[in-house]
Design a protein around this motif. Sequence first.
Motif: not given
Length: 461
Positions: A71-79, A385-390, A407-412
């Motif tokens: 999940a963290l890897a996916l968030v970094f991928g989106r960011l 991860t807080a930045a992605q949620i923001y 989807r992005d919200g759940v992952l974050a």
Amino acid sequence: MTSTATLPAEAAAPPEQGPGPHARRFGLPIATCLVMGNIIGGGIFLLPASVAPFGTISLVAFGVLTAGAIALALVFGRLSQRLPQTGGPYVYARAAFGDFAGFLAAWSYWITAWVSNAALAVAAVGYLTVLFPAIGGHKAAMCLAALAVQWLPALANLAGTRYVGAVQLVATVLKFAPLLLVAVGGLFFFDPANLGPFRATDQSPVGAVSAAAAILLFSYLGVESAAVSAGEVRDPARNVGRATILGTAGAAAVYLLGTLAVFGLVPHDELVASEAPFTDAVNAMFGGTWGGTLVACAAVISMLGALNGWTLLSAQTPYAAARDGLFPKVFETKKRGVPVAGVLVTVVLASGLTVYNDTAGSDGVFEILVLVTTFTATVPYLLSTAAQIYFLLSGQSERVHRGRLVRDGVLAGLAFGFSMWLVAGSGYAAVYQGVLFLFAGVLVYAAMSARKHRAGHRAAA
């Protein structure tokens, strides 16, 4: 603190490097190796014995942690798709919350990198003594070996990103060969009778999983490696996310299969007391006593590869912060695609810590600093991860693909929970010491922020 309203324009800044033989040298394979090589250092060679006292339920803990790491890897991928710049967590935190949050991410990550490098080098010497017994027992020789283990990867970095990538690729292949030998080949020698009990302690299932997880939590540090070096990756908006996910998934597969294979190769009672579980596993597969030499070679290569990657990362984050005036300008110096000053400062600090540990290690300062990194490593994760949620909650159209919002919200949310779990797993002492180091950076930020403010006034005058 910089207003976040001005940051989207900064995110669209021009490329960090001009064309040249060393620019953007990391394609998808090398970026993936950077992630895998930095996640898997030397700890994997002791992990099966470390979690064996909890029973095979520790594999459940591994599964839970793997889900969090993915999940963290996916968030970094989106960011990285939104902000494909060198610096990774620093860039994300600054874009969301301003200069101060960005500085804290950079400061904590930098501390983690150079202290961890010293610890990796000391650990590597322990395996070198297996291959070269003459080193053992001679304090000066072991100290020189630890320094050499740090400076060789640093020289590879100073030679340019093409050499960093080549070393990382070769080290990853060489270290994964024996690991895969056990992880995959060991399944053909698997004996279920060796597994032992599912729960080997009196703890509840939840308690046993949590206790095992506390040991395993930091096995996945390094998932951000491709994001931190995004400025050196070709087509970063596409390749950083892919490399992060592929590298994390590959490391997870080796962790899970390797631990399961060792559990089935070495009897539980022996595994609990083992000081070299992969050595025992190789000896159980093929007989003889050559397993120790093979595993020692793999461990040294693994740690050299990790040092090669972490040395680059330890220079990339200060470089990104220096470009924004939040770290000393010297860190902005870059040659052959590598921040030269960052590499040199990192290796000098790590070498100094190694020498100090050799001459005054009885005071426990080295151990305290290593403990600090277990907390400081998690600060950039929490801020990212807080930045992605923001970004998601603020509805910034340039950052949110609305069809993927849920989807992005759940992952974050999962990634943030995983990051908090990392903090909780650090322990009280690590958090206490780490916060002191983190707050020490506030004074540095005050000085750099004041200098940046004065420079802005002079430019406007």
